[in-house]
Structure formats: structure tokens, C-alpha cells
Scaffold this active site. Structure first.
Site, short mmCIF file in Angstrom:
data_model
loop_
_atom_site.label_atom_id
_atom_site.label_comp_id
_atom_site.label_asym_id
_atom_site.label_seq_id
_atom_site.Cartn_x
_atom_site.Cartn_y
_atom_site.Cartn_z
N CYS A 138 55.00 46.79 0.60
CA CYS A 138 55.51 45.50 1.10
C CYS A 138 55.33 44.39 0.04
CB CYS A 138 54.74 45.14 2.36
SG CYS A 138 55.20 43.54 3.01
N GLU A 168 45.15 49.96 2.04
CA GLU A 168 45.63 48.77 1.32
C GLU A 168 44.51 48.18 0.45
OE1 GLU A 168 47.51 45.53 3.62
OE2 GLU A 168 46.56 44.21 2.16
N THR A 236 45.97 42.30 4.09
CA THR A 236 46.96 41.49 4.82
C THR A 236 46.79 41.51 6.34
OG1 THR A 236 48.42 43.41 4.75
CG2 THR A 236 48.79 41.71 3.10
N CYS A 274 49.31 37.33 5.17
CA CYS A 274 50.70 37.72 5.42
C CYS A 274 51.23 36.96 6.63
CB CYS A 274 50.71 39.23 5.64
SG CYS A 274 51.94 39.80 6.76
N SER A 304 44.90 48.40 11.59
CA SER A 304 44.01 47.25 11.43
C SER A 304 44.54 46.03 12.16
CB SER A 304 43.86 46.96 9.93
OG SER A 304 43.13 45.79 9.73
N SER A 365 53.04 47.70 13.33
CA SER A 365 53.57 49.03 13.05
C SER A 365 54.04 49.73 14.33
CB SER A 365 52.50 49.88 12.35
OG SER A 365 51.26 49.75 13.02
S1 SF4 Z 1 51.73 43.40 7.99
FE1 SF4 Z 1 52.44 41.97 6.40
S2 SF4 Z 1 51.83 42.93 4.49
FE2 SF4 Z 1 51.70 44.52 6.04
S3 SF4 Z 1 53.71 45.51 5.96
FE3 SF4 Z 1 53.85 43.91 7.51
S4 SF4 Z 1 54.68 42.13 6.43
FE4 SF4 Z 1 53.92 43.55 4.89
#
Ligand code: SF4
Length: 382
Positions: A138, A168, A236, A274, A304, A365
Site C-alpha cells: 500500500c 508490516e 499503519t 493511515c 491489527s 480487510s
Molecule cells: S490500512 Fe491503511 S496502510 Fe493498510 S492497506 Fe489499508 S490504506 Fe493501506
């Protein structure tokens, strides 16, 4: 690379939810048979996850007969990872790890890097095998890496607010070590940051300090020297408000130690939180005044950002963090992961009789379809 029409249809079948689309259209509130759902204004797939999933599906379409690998879970959602397994993806590490190792990759293979990136050692091993890489990292994560690299260039130690075992954070800390004099320390929360702040101001027992941060510091870390110049970064998906508080706390410690005049020579901080994570966390806080009977947080147990949403909502409502509708065992019993615990528990009498207000949110997610299935399962009880 974008998925073609056929793949778009599959994506839509697997992740789109009609009921969620209807609820969003109706202003995120939906009432039926005495149950009122309050969906947060922002939930589910973020732009980074959306892009990563699209790229993974487009890669399958582009290379229908090639071995496809993921360095680990593409995102922390079981439904999405299982779908990729069914599409023929093999996982090199993590809970879905297959039998092929990085050493067994060949130049004919394609390897997809997840949304949260991968560490440089893994990347190098894959590149050395001559594999083609599809990088879904990302942009917000790349932004943090750029920041971290600039800290190191100026000889600042990177203090990462994150989980040292999260992919990450491992990817970010590996960028620190790109530079031979790069140093980092990972702090999980304010308590650990306070430990660092205390050492900055008053020193302490070096061995005890190093033992405490044994798994969270770069090789050869020396707190007497490596905390003289620090730059803040964060994973993030951490709690945004906590990242800000930690930065503020460490800034005060540096002020106390070095004074205002030379602060900029010892302390650097830039906002790397983020926006998608921030939006989802703020949206949960906005439900606080809704007189909720309970809150359902949907997302992977190892996600997370979902865990942070669970933490926020548990401050003002009975909260159940579930992975999918199957965790709702009946109108009497629900299986869920309480915040701060690793194991799931089963709670009885979770759904009050009579009119009930239920807040619903989902991690970055979590596909809408998974959230929609949860809403439909709850509605089936009335
Ligand atoms: S949570 Fe933020 S850093 Fe992680 S994939 Fe989604 S937009 Fe990107």
C-alpha cells in the site's frame, strides 16, 4: 494491472453484499423486526486492501497456468486468503503456508507481495530466484518507509509504534537495517513508550532495558547512545490516538533531556497515520451516543486494525469481535475474541430480547459480503 470483466464478476460475487449496499444507501441505519443496526460511516475494505485484492485476482487472470505464490497472507482476513488458496495461490509463510519454500521457487514463478509489504530479506531471496514480483504494498506503507529511510540518513533512531511480530512492522524495521548504522526500537503501547521516555530522561539499567525490548530492537542496540536522536513512525493499523500520544510523550522526554533550543536535533515526528485506519477508528467513536445494546466488530482475529476497533468500541459498549457469521452460534450463544486475548470464548445471552440497537463495524480487510452475512444471520433470529 486491473481484473478483466470475468474476474470482476467473481470479485463481486465473493465480496459484494446487497444488504450492506442497501444499508449504506439508507444512511447506514437499518431497522427490521425490532432490531436496529447502526453501521459505522466507514468500515471494511480500505483503498490499500481493495487494490491488493484486485491485483491478486488480476495476476491469476494474467497468468492462468503459472505457479502463483504469496509471501504470506495478502491481508488478515480468512475469507480472502481461503479464496486465493482456491484460486491456486500457494503461501510461502504464515497460517496458510504450503509445502513449497522460498528456496524451491524458480524463475517461472510469480510472487505477490501483500498489502503490508514484506521484509527486505524475503524480497531479496525471492528476487535472487528470478521470480516475477507483483507488489501490492500500500502507498501509505511506502510513505512510512520513505520517512524511516530519511530518519536513518540523518542518523536518527527510528521508534516504531507497532507490534514487532506484525509483518508490516517487520518490513518497516528491515528498511531501517538497509543502512549499516540504522537502529530501531518498537514500542507496543504507551506503557512501553513510557519505559523509553524514562530511560531518555533518567537512564537506567541497560541490561533490564534491553531484556524488556529483546525482540523489539535492532541488533546491537545501545539505549545509552541510540536514544539520543529519535524519529517517530508507526504501524499503519495502530490506534491513531495512541500513536499521537506516544509521539507527544517522547517529545516531552526529549525536551526535558535536551531543552527546546536543540529539540529538532534530537526529535523528529511526521504524521504517518493511515487515513483509512483513522477514518474507521473515528467512525466507531461516533457511535458512542447511539445507546447501543451491543457492538459487533467483524474481521480476522489476527487483524491489527480490527483489534483496535474492538478496543475502541469496548470502551462504551458490550463488544463482540467475530470473524464471520459462523461465530454467531445461535440467538443465545456467540463465539468471539475479547480484546487483548488470543483465544476465543463463547458468551451466552448475547442478544437481548425485545427491541435492540446493534452497532456494526468491520476492519479494513473485511469484505462487505462477510459483514452482510453477519447482519442476515442476526436478522434470521426474529
Ligand atoms: S490500512 Fe491503511 S496502510 Fe493498510 S492497506 Fe489499508 S490504506 Fe493501506
Amino acid at each position: 494491472m486491473k481484473p478483466g470483466n470475468a474476474m470482476q464478476d467473481i470479485l463481486s460475487r465473493q465480496y459484494y453484499s446487497h444488504i450492506i449496499a442497501r444499508i449504506k444507501k439508507g444512511g447506514n441505519v437499518y431497522s427490521k423486526n425490532g432490531i436496529t443496526f447502526y453501521l459505522t460511516d466507514s468500515f471494511g475494505f480500505c483503498y490499500g486492501v481493495d487494490r491488493a485484492v484486485d491485483l491478486a485476482y488480476a495476476t491469476r487472470e494474467k497468468y492462468p497456468n503459472t505457479r502463483l505464490f504469496l509471501t504470506t497472507e495478502i491481508i488478515h482476513n480468512p475469507r480472502v486468503n481461503k479464496n486465493l488458496l482456491e484460486m491456486g495461490y500457494q503461501f510461502l509463510t504464515g497460517p496458510y503456508k504450503g509445502h513449497v519454500t522460498v528456496d524451491e521457487l524458480t524463475a517461472e514463478d510469480v510472487v505477490v507481495i501483500p498489502a503490508f509489504g514484506t521484509d527486505l530479506q524475503t524480497l531479496k531471496r525471492v528476487l535472487d530466484k528470478g521470480c516475477q514480483i507483483v507488489d501490492t504494498t500500500c502507498g501509505s506503507v511506502l510513505n512510512i518507509w520513505r520517512r524511516v529511510e530519511s530518519y536513518i540518513k540523518d542518523h536518527f533512531t527510528v521508534v516504531i509504534h507497532g507490534k514487532h511480530y506484525h509483518e508490516e512492522t517487520q518490513a518497516t524495521s528491515s528498511r531501517v537495517l538497509k543502512n549499516p548504522h540504522g537502529k530501531y526500537i518498537v514500542v507496543l503501547n504507551m506503557k512501553e513508550a513510557d519505559h523509553v521516555a524514562h530511560y531518555i530522561c533518567q537512564g537506567g539499567d541497560k541490561e533490564t532495558f534491553l531484556k524488556k525490548f529483546e525482540k523489539a530492537t535492532s541488533p546491537g542496540f545501545d539505549p545509552d547512545h541510540d536514544l539520543e536522536k529519535i524519529g517517530l513512525a508507526n504501524q499503519t493499523t495502530m490506534l491513531g490516538s495512541e500513536s499521537l500520544s506516544i509521539a507527544d510523550h517522547l517529545k516531552k522526554a526529549m525536551l526535558k533531556r535536551y531543552g527546546n533550543k536543540t529539540l529538532s536535533e534530537h526529535f523528529l515526528n511526521f504524521d504517518t497515520i493511515c487515513s483509512a485506519t483513522d477514518d474507521r477508528q473515528n467512525a466507531v467513536m461516533a457511535l458512542e451516543g447511539k445507546k447501543l445494546n451491543l457492538m459487533i466488530v467483524v474481521g480476522g482475529y489476527n487483524s491489527s486494525n480490527t483489534n483496535q476497533l474492538c478496543y475502541i468500541s469496548s470502551q462504551f459498549a458490550s463488544t463482540y469481535h467475530i470473524e464471520n457469521f459462523e461465530d454467531i452460534l445461535s440467538s443465545e450463544a456467540i463465539r468471539h475474541k475479547p480484546h487483548g486475548q488470543w483465544e476465543t470464548v463463547v458468551t451466552n445471552d448475547w442478544l437481548p430480547k425485545g427491541p435492540v440497537n446493534i452497532g456494526v463495524t468491520a476492519g479494513a480487510s473485511t469484505p462487505d459480503k462477510v459483514v452482510g452475512d453477519v447482519v442476515e444471520k442476526i436478522l434470521s433470529f426474529r
